[in-house]
Design an enzyme around this catalytic site. Structure first.
Site, PDB file in Angstrom:
ATOM      1  N   ALA A 198       0.807  -1.211   0.000  1.00 39.54           N
ATOM      2  CA  ALA A 198       0.000   0.000   0.000  1.00 39.54           C
ATOM      3  C   ALA A 198       0.845   1.267   0.000  1.00 39.54           C
ATOM      4  O   ALA A 198       0.338   2.348  -0.271  1.00 39.54           O
ATOM      5  CB  ALA A 198      -0.928   0.007   1.216  1.00 39.54           C
ATOM      6  N   LYS A 199       2.131   1.132   0.343  1.00 39.08           N
ATOM      7  CA  LYS A 199       3.082   2.252   0.352  1.00 39.08           C
ATOM      8  C   LYS A 199       2.532   3.451   1.115  1.00 39.08           C
ATOM      9  O   LYS A 199       2.620   4.591   0.660  1.00 39.08           O
ATOM     10  CB  LYS A 199       3.471   2.646  -1.070  1.00 39.08           C
ATOM     11  CG  LYS A 199       4.163   1.519  -1.852  1.00 39.08           C
ATOM     12  CD  LYS A 199       4.544   1.947  -3.251  1.00 39.08           C
ATOM     13  CE  LYS A 199       5.285   0.848  -3.987  1.00 39.08           C
ATOM     14  NZ  LYS A 199       4.448  -0.334  -4.290  1.00 39.08           N
ATOM     15  N   ARG A 200       1.999   3.198   2.287  1.00 40.02           N
ATOM     16  CA  ARG A 200       1.441   4.267   3.106  1.00 40.02           C
ATOM     17  C   ARG A 200       2.560   5.105   3.726  1.00 40.02           C
ATOM     18  O   ARG A 200       3.655   4.619   3.968  1.00 40.02           O
ATOM     19  CB  ARG A 200       0.548   3.704   4.207  1.00 40.02           C
ATOM     20  CG  ARG A 200      -0.635   2.889   3.708  1.00 40.02           C
ATOM     21  CD  ARG A 200      -1.537   3.698   2.803  1.00 40.02           C
ATOM     22  NE  ARG A 200      -2.746   2.957   2.449  1.00 40.02           N
ATOM     23  CZ  ARG A 200      -3.451   3.175   1.361  1.00 40.02           C
ATOM     24  NH1 ARG A 200      -3.075   4.100   0.497  1.00 40.02           N
ATOM     25  NH2 ARG A 200      -4.534   2.477   1.110  1.00 40.02           N
TER      26      ARG A 200
END
Length: 317
Positions: A113-115
């Site tokens: 998700a590369k939050r």
């Protein structure tokens, strides 16, 4: 947290991953990137129309079928949330179903998700994926996070992951062509940006290292830049490396060799399009036409596992 080298007793993600990789005797990870237009024709035709609801259902059925083919072969799947998010609420429902199904089949689930955000916003993002009682909406074993905003953006994810016995993979040196634009910039300290991030990751990984010598904090390091991959393995001896770039992006098993420790642990290698859409690859089309697209998925996974065993330290697992 414990001090570096003292050992981390809780069964966090780093230890779970070591056990799973040893059990399956492979570091291969299958990426679930379900692009609607590339799904098998039979699934798209069965959906009947292009509404988000029908697409989300087809995507879910596709991913579950892929999981059925690879569950006994690999330790984990990496689910790319973007392809579910693009389908709206229906897609996010399918994401929850796919995560649940993969975990039911005994796979570790990494949500890509590369939050990356700060304060209460980061805490809210973290709660979406981690809960000690596994009641998070999308209960991941690990997620990918973006370090650009600094340590205060990363800390909520680490704390939530630790409480849920999960893990995080920090973007360090990614596989995309534009990665050098910012990641390779040299700072006043004489080191590129990615090196500073790697050193921070190593501190966190060493502080949580378990019996395997690997911690709950890992790094995303692309196979498409083998020189940096070798460098960063040395910088982060206690960190799991999640290695994208294999397969459709052009890297082979020989390029990922530097990611591993000598015992075959320390790295997991992801392949997404090359596996899940193998039925579109010329070398698998005959098999697909005879036994269905699912057979091509399985064969491509088996071929990846064999290649990694032949050309990397994974053969020692």
């Amino acid at each position: 947290m414990t001090s570096p080298g003292s050992g981390y007793r809780s069964p966090h993600f780093g230890e779970k991953l070591a056990l799973a990789v040893k059990a399956k005797r492979t570091p291969a990870v299958v990426g679930l990137d379900p692009r609607w237009r590339e799904l098998p024709d039979e699934l798209r035709s069965q959906a009947g129309h292009d509404s988000r609801e029908s697409q989300a259902e087809a995507v879910c059925r596709f991913c579950e079928a892929v999981v059925d083919q690879v569950a006994e072969l690999v330790p984990a799947v990496k689910v790319q949330s973007a392809f579910f998010e693009s389908l709206g609420p229906e897609g996010m429902g399918s994401l929850a179903r796919v995560i649940g199904y993969a975990r039911q089949r005994g796979l570790l689930v990494i949500v890509d998700a590369k939050r990356g955000d700060i304060g209460s916003t980061a805490e809210a993002y973290a709660k979406a994926y981690f809960a000690p009682d596994q009641t998070a909406p999308w209960p991941a074993d690990a997620i990918t996070v973006n370090p650009y905003l600094g340590t205060d953006a990363l800390q909520p994810f680490l704390e939530a992951a630790r409480a849920a016995e999960g893990g995080v993979f920090v973007l360090v040196r990614t596989s995309n062509p534009g990665a050098p634009e910012f990641q390779d910039l040299t700072t006043v300290a004489g080191k590129p940006v990615y090196r500073h991030i790697a050193e921070w990751v190593e501190t966190q990984a060493a502080a949580t290292a378990g019996h395997s010598g690997l911690g709950m904090v890992g790094a995303v390091v692309g196979a498409t830049y083998p020189a940096q991959l070798e460098e960063l393995r040395g910088v982060m001896p206690h960190a799991w490396l999640l290695v994208p770039g294999y397969g459709a992006q052009g890297a082979t098993a020989k390029e990922v060799v530097p990611a591993f420790r000598s015992d075959g642990l320390g790295a997991i290698v992801n392949s997404s399009r090359g596996i899940i859409f193998a039925f579109r690859r010329p070398e698998y089309q005959s098999l697909s036409s005879q036994r269905g697209w699912q057979a091509a998925v399985r064969k491509a996974t088996e071929d990846m596992i064999a290649e990694l065993r032949e050309h990397t330290p994974a053969g020692r697992l």
